[in-house]
Enzyme design. Sequence first.
Site, short mmCIF file in Angstrom:
data_model
loop_
_atom_site.label_atom_id
_atom_site.label_comp_id
_atom_site.label_asym_id
_atom_site.label_seq_id
_atom_site.Cartn_x
_atom_site.Cartn_y
_atom_site.Cartn_z
N CYS A 1 17.68 99.47 45.27
CA CYS A 1 17.37 100.76 44.64
C CYS A 1 16.22 101.49 45.34
CB CYS A 1 16.96 100.55 43.20
SG CYS A 1 18.16 99.64 42.24
N ARG B 1 18.71 101.89 52.27
CA ARG B 1 18.40 100.67 51.53
C ARG B 1 19.64 100.08 50.85
NH1 ARG B 1 12.82 100.33 50.25
NH2 ARG B 1 13.23 99.28 48.29
N TRP C 1 21.37 100.30 43.17
CA TRP C 1 22.22 99.23 43.69
C TRP C 1 22.45 98.32 42.50
CZ3 TRP C 1 22.10 93.88 44.41
CH2 TRP C 1 22.97 93.37 45.39
N ASN D 1 13.27 100.26 40.04
CA ASN D 1 13.81 99.33 41.03
C ASN D 1 13.28 97.94 40.69
OD1 ASN D 1 14.60 97.89 43.31
ND2 ASN D 1 12.89 98.66 44.55
N GLY D 2 14.15 96.98 40.58
CA GLY D 2 13.72 95.61 40.24
C GLY D 2 14.66 95.05 39.20
N GLU E 1 24.62 85.03 64.63
CA GLU E 1 24.24 86.43 64.47
C GLU E 1 25.43 87.35 64.80
OE1 GLU E 1 21.98 87.88 63.05
OE2 GLU E 1 21.91 89.90 63.86
N LYS F 1 26.99 90.02 62.16
CA LYS F 1 27.10 91.47 62.45
C LYS F 1 28.53 91.93 62.20
CE LYS F 1 23.83 92.63 62.41
NZ LYS F 1 22.68 91.81 62.27
N GLU G 1 29.32 91.98 58.42
CA GLU G 1 28.58 93.00 57.67
C GLU G 1 29.19 94.39 57.81
OE1 GLU G 1 24.54 92.40 59.42
OE2 GLU G 1 23.95 92.57 57.32
N HIS H 1 35.64 69.42 64.57
CA HIS H 1 35.48 68.74 63.28
C HIS H 1 35.96 69.58 62.11
CE1 HIS H 1 33.37 65.58 65.38
NE2 HIS H 1 32.70 66.52 66.02
N LYS I 1 19.55 97.21 52.46
CA LYS I 1 18.67 96.98 53.60
C LYS I 1 17.50 96.11 53.20
CE LYS I 1 17.26 97.79 57.82
NZ LYS I 1 18.01 97.15 58.90
O1 M6R Z 1 14.12 92.51 55.66
P1 M6R Z 1 14.53 91.11 55.96
O2 M6R Z 1 14.47 90.78 57.40
O3 M6R Z 1 13.76 90.10 55.17
O4 M6R Z 1 16.02 91.02 55.50
C1 M6R Z 1 16.72 89.81 55.46
C2 M6R Z 1 18.21 90.04 55.35
O5 M6R Z 1 18.51 90.67 54.15
C3 M6R Z 1 18.74 90.89 56.51
O6 M6R Z 1 18.42 90.34 57.74
C4 M6R Z 1 20.26 91.07 56.40
O7 M6R Z 1 20.89 89.87 56.69
C5 M6R Z 1 20.67 92.21 57.33
N1 M6R Z 1 21.62 93.03 56.69
C6 M6R Z 1 21.16 91.73 58.63
O8 M6R Z 1 21.79 92.66 59.42
#
Ligand code: M6R
Length: 616
Positions: A2, A27, A75, A101-102, A488, A492, A495, A511, A611
Amino acid sequence: MCGVVGYTGKNQAVKFLLDGLQTLEYRGYDSAGVEVVSPSGNLHGVKCAGRVHTLAERCQAANLVGTCGIGHTRWATHGAPTDRNAHPHTDCSGRIAIVHNGIIENYLELKRYLMERGHEFKSDTDSEVIAHLIEEAWNGAARGNLVEAVRVATERLEGSWALACICADVPGQLVVTRKGSPLVVASTTDGAYAASDVMPLASVTSHVIQLNDYDIALLTPDGAVKVYDHDDEEVHHPDTIDIDWDASAATLGGYADFMAKEISEQPEAIERLLKDRLGQHGIELDELKMGNKDLAQIDRIFVIACGTSYHVGLIAKIIIQTWAKIPVFCEYASEFNYEDEVLVTPHTLCVIITQSGETADTLTAARRMKGMGCKVFAITNVLGSSAARESDGTMDIQAGPEVCVASTKAYTAQMVAAVLLALRLAQANGSMDQQEVERHYRDLQQIPDLIREVLKRSWQDQQAAKLFRNAHSALFLGRGVNSTTAYEGALKLKEISYLHAEAYPAGEMKHGPIALLEPGFPVVAIVPADHVHDKTLSNIEECIARGAQVIAVATDGDESVAKLCQHVLWVPPVPDELLVPIVAVVHLQILARYVARARGCDVDKPRNLAKSVTVE
Ligand code: M6R
């Protein structure tokens, strides 16, 4: 997650509120809303599920006028993402409005109590209880004093909040407070502003005030900001930070999307981070706030992070152990927080890695480690963030604002920061002499140009992306440091393209995951020229034997790979095999983006993702 904005001043509030919400879109959110105090002395609001541009159209149609207001991107946590559940939420009288937010953990108990007292709820959210609690306080002893009403109400809350409140009975007053969720405010000649982070404020000021947990701030139309602490004492000199991001840093600047822009910014981000790091006595990392003696005593390190930042942690573990000979435990924050036994020593260092500096799980872990007497060092991209403020030392990776939800430039900059940390530790405890340290630093200085070279080869990724056209899933393989590159790369792809992807250390494929392979199945194998090259090559053979389409990430001139694989993403030679992930991952970022675009996905704002994950 949020986003919260607020404004009171000379200008129409809606313009800043909508612009601010648009800036906070990165965000992650699913609905949005604004509320203003109208000239007639009533609250007037618009909210809806969907995007800020839809909200903007509705605001225009509703002719929202007023110079004091609040706005929110939601969110969803409690209650579906619907118009009804979107913020702002109002009390029963419709004269008090809040955005939050929270998470209010005790909301069910509070809701029951409030309903017994006759309050009527209009949403399924946890947040709405706050509006009714403020109403209770306002109708009681706090009448006429919005700061007091907010204080009384928040005293009953458990959980986390960044909260902004307006009341039609005190037009022009905007009251904000926080606990555990980020919130900053600013005072200008045009009025006073509040926002979840500095980005919406970058266009109006370069100087923002940071609130501590439980601080309550009263913002008034003359631009004044009065901050009161937990004990209701006025804070005359609140913490401030200067924003060194100019507003244009968060604009597309001719790129098709932020992801493309941020991928291309990686060389400069790393150059900034490396600048002036080598001094007379080797690597300078004054941000650690620890001298040679203390550093030399470190006998154990916990690296704690989430998501992409956790992948940086995995690399940090290998590099620190290899160079500085210190045992490293790398933990997911969300797991670590519920582990019973944490085996710390009197000289354990905790390193948290967090781009946003606001990830709730990571912050909880850092607090836990502090509570056990450990020094906490943060690697973050946001200097004024909670991680930076609560840690004993902070390394600002200086990547600049990262707007795309999927992390790219922050990832590579965080890796470079971890490498610098490894060198600093190795230098302090004598595992490396100064000459060696300098040699590694020189190697590191070549990374920006090597990434530039990969960026020029994006056509290779564009070609390879076509192989995913009919795919339902993909497998990423790598060994050693590059098993992390595989993790990673898969993250990506998942996501931003919503294509299922799994990553495995290549040797583990036999395995289990090998059962997935069938003709045409895409496998991305990271096989640079390193000490495990031939082992990975054998795994590639195993994939090809089962008809998989292998896309290799290999070092220029590698004929064995060229002979075996039709599709190769070529990486220029990297001077140290431990540094390969920083260069190789760039191909995987570009590949994921091409796949996502071909599938018609919004690469910057993937569904369901936030984010900054500010709730546990
Ligand atoms: O702000 P942070 O690095 O702590 O965030 C951690 C994860 O939420 C963040 O890396 C998430 O996996 C991203 N969307 C990766 O692209």
